[in-house]
Design a protein around this motif. Structure first.
Motif, PDB file in Angstrom:
ATOM      1  N   MET A   1      -4.323  -5.082  -5.271  1.00 54.91           N
ATOM      2  CA  MET A   1      -3.346  -5.798  -4.464  1.00 54.91           C
ATOM      3  C   MET A   1      -2.103  -4.945  -4.276  1.00 54.91           C
ATOM      4  SD  MET A   1      -1.590  -9.494  -5.215  1.00 54.91           S
ATOM      5  CE  MET A   1      -0.376 -10.169  -4.091  1.00 54.91           C
ATOM      6  N   SER A   2      -1.632  -4.824  -3.039  1.00 56.90           N
ATOM      7  CA  SER A   2      -0.451  -4.016  -2.745  1.00 56.90           C
ATOM      8  C   SER A   2       0.767  -4.551  -3.486  1.00 56.90           C
ATOM      9  CB  SER A   2      -0.185  -4.033  -1.239  1.00 56.90           C
ATOM     10  OG  SER A   2       1.050  -3.434  -0.954  1.00 56.90           O
ATOM     11  N   GLU A   3       1.664  -3.624  -3.852  1.00 58.43           N
ATOM     12  CA  GLU A   3       2.876  -4.029  -4.558  1.00 58.43           C
ATOM     13  C   GLU A   3       3.964  -4.522  -3.620  1.00 58.43           C
ATOM     14  OE1 GLU A   3       3.366  -1.536  -8.531  1.00 58.43           O
ATOM     15  OE2 GLU A   3       3.058  -0.231  -6.791  1.00 58.43           O
ATOM     16  N   GLY A   4       3.734  -4.384  -2.311  1.00 58.43           N
ATOM     17  CA  GLY A   4       4.739  -4.913  -1.405  1.00 58.43           C
ATOM     18  C   GLY A   4       4.715  -4.254  -0.039  1.00 58.43           C
ATOM     19  N   GLY A  54       7.875  -8.241  -1.506  1.00 58.65           N
ATOM     20  CA  GLY A  54       6.976  -7.942  -2.602  1.00 58.65           C
ATOM     21  C   GLY A  54       5.842  -8.937  -2.716  1.00 58.65           C
ATOM     22  N   SER A  55       4.993  -8.697  -3.684  1.00 57.04           N
ATOM     23  CA  SER A  55       3.879  -9.615  -3.921  1.00 57.04           C
ATOM     24  C   SER A  55       4.418 -10.969  -4.339  1.00 57.04           C
ATOM     25  CB  SER A  55       2.962  -9.057  -5.005  1.00 57.04           C
ATOM     26  OG  SER A  55       3.690  -8.808  -6.190  1.00 57.04           O
ATOM     27  N   HIS A  56       3.671 -12.003  -4.023  1.00 56.71           N
ATOM     28  CA  HIS A  56       4.042 -13.377  -4.352  1.00 56.71           C
ATOM     29  C   HIS A  56       5.329 -13.808  -3.652  1.00 56.71           C
ATOM     30  CE1 HIS A  56       0.910 -13.142  -7.341  1.00 56.71           C
ATOM     31  NE2 HIS A  56       1.522 -12.125  -7.936  1.00 56.71           N
TER      32      HIS A  56
END
Length: 422
Positions: A1-4, A54-56
């Motif tokens: 999953m990409s960090e952002g 960013g993620s989430h």
């Protein structure tokens, strides 16, 4: 999953974040925001660049914050220490923040004030350009003085201070730092060439070239007028004084007599309130016993309005001196409106837990006409005050006297520093 996802484009403040993603080989996607305009605007309504998603759903704006976040994503502890300073070396960390902040605010903003009128992107007013050029040379002299004796700005190797500062200097070398200027500032030139050729910036700056001659004033030095208007003379865009600002107020020039007034607030005509007398009284007399009673005696709420001004991103503030520099930069960018304004803003709290708030009086009741001359005005929240309400009147007095804590969510927070818009 990409960090952002990093939203970035050609703007110079996006250069270092983009370079960090590539150099540190971070799992971060880089995207031009205007190719996905709807999504970008939804995520970041102020449309500030760079921006990081960013993620989430974690969101971050402001170059300095994004730089710090991206570097800490790296797993290379040696690189993190080099760019940000060792965790136990607070002096070096603070120097890195100092130079990064100076470059991101005063250096870049003043360069823009010089080259945009010379390019013809905004009307050319000789006095404004001359004043900005003088202030720019004062900033530049700080760099030259440091770099005459040291290879880099904050440490013994290239740090984030060097990367951000060199990126901002690019616009100067693009338009106003010609061959003669470079001869007069050899230490800056040596340092700049070293930093942009480093692995951190080499790819981003591979097409960079120095100019031989700086941009010249348009039309042989004649001032350009939008729609054939004669511009009003603007006051010198100086940094407001620190502390309680008890220096002499700057004398404002009278608007030009010919043509339609340039500033929209000039259309309101002359005011009965003696603004210059008030500024002198505030600067030279005790605030609560003398100045404030005089102010309320002369204040006319039909001609003027009072506003609570709050920084929207207090949770992103770190060191208090940097927060105070943020106020100073904002006030400097308000210079075109300063003849129609007065007020002060303060920093309350302590390092890594502080906020910015203040009270400013403007001519008329449309705050946008006064504040939108500053590109970053939307970073602040504006709430009109009613001086007939005791709590609003008390807030104005506290903001201008600086002798009581700021009440935030029911908790008193001590005033640490501040600046006066005069």
């Amino acid at each position: 999953m990409s960090e952002g996802l990093l939203y970035s484009n050609f703007r110079i403040r996006s250069l270092v974040p983009r370079a960090l993603v590539n150099t540190l080989k971070l799992d971060v996607e880089i995207q031009d925001p205007y190719q996905v305009n709807e999504k970008f605007t939804k995520d970041f309504p102020l449309r500030k660049l760079p921006s990081f998603l960013g993620s989430h759903g974690y969101k971050l704006t402001e170059q300095m914050a994004i730089n710090n976040y991206l570097i800490k994503l790296s797993k290379d502890e040696k690189i993190k220490t080099q760019l940000l300073g060792a965790e136990d070396d607070i002096k070096t960390q603070s120097q890195i923040l100092r130079w990064e902040s100076l470059a991101n605010s005063d250096l870049m903003n003043t360069i823009v004030k010089v080259f945009l009128p010379l390019k013809g992107d905004v009307p050319y007013v000789k006095k404004n350009v001359d004043d900005a050029s003088k202030f720019l040379e004062e900033i530049v002299s700080m760099y030259e003085s440091r770099l005459r004796d040291y290879t880099y700005l904050a440490s013994e190797s290239i740090s984030l201070a060097d990367l951000v500062s060199a990126a901002m200097f690019i616009r100067g070398f693009n338009f106003i730092f010609g061959e003669q200027w470079r001869k007069e500032h050899p230490a800056i030139v040596r340092w700049f060439e070293t930093v942009i050729s480093s692995p951190f910036l080499a790819e981003e700056t591979k097409d960079f070239k120095f100019i031989e001659k700086p941009l010249q004033p348009p039309q042989g030095g004649q001032e350009q007028q939008p729609q054939q208007q004669q511009p009003a003379q603007q006051g010198k865009p100086t940094e407001p004084s620190q502390g309680n600002g008890k220096g002499q107020p700057q004398q404002q020039q009278q608007p030009a007599q010919q043509g339609k007034p340039k500033h929209p607030l000039a259309l309101l005509g002359d005011s009965a309130f003696p603004l210059q007398d008030w500024k002198r009284k505030y600067m030279n007399e005790d605030t609560r016993p003398s100045a404030l009673p005089w102010f309320w005696e002369h204040y006319n709420p039909e001609e003027w309005s009072l506003w609570k001004v709050e920084y929207r991103y207090n949770d992103e503030l770190t060191l208090t001196f940097m927060s105070n520099n943020l106020i100073g930069g904002f006030f400097t960018r308000l210079f075109a409106s300063v003849k129609y304004m007065f007020g002060s803003m303060v920093v309350y709290g302590e390092d890594n837990n502080n906020g910015i708030v203040g009270a400013i009086m403007i001519r008329g009741h449309d705050h946008a006409k006064a504040f939108d001359v500053a590109p970053d005005w939307e970073s602040y929240k504006f709430t009109q005050l009613d001086a007939s309400k005791p709590e609003d009147k008390a807030f104005v007095e506290d903001m201008w006297a600086w002798d009581k804590p700021v009440i935030v969510n029911g908790e008193p927070r001590e005033i640490i520093d501040g600046k006066v818009l005069k």
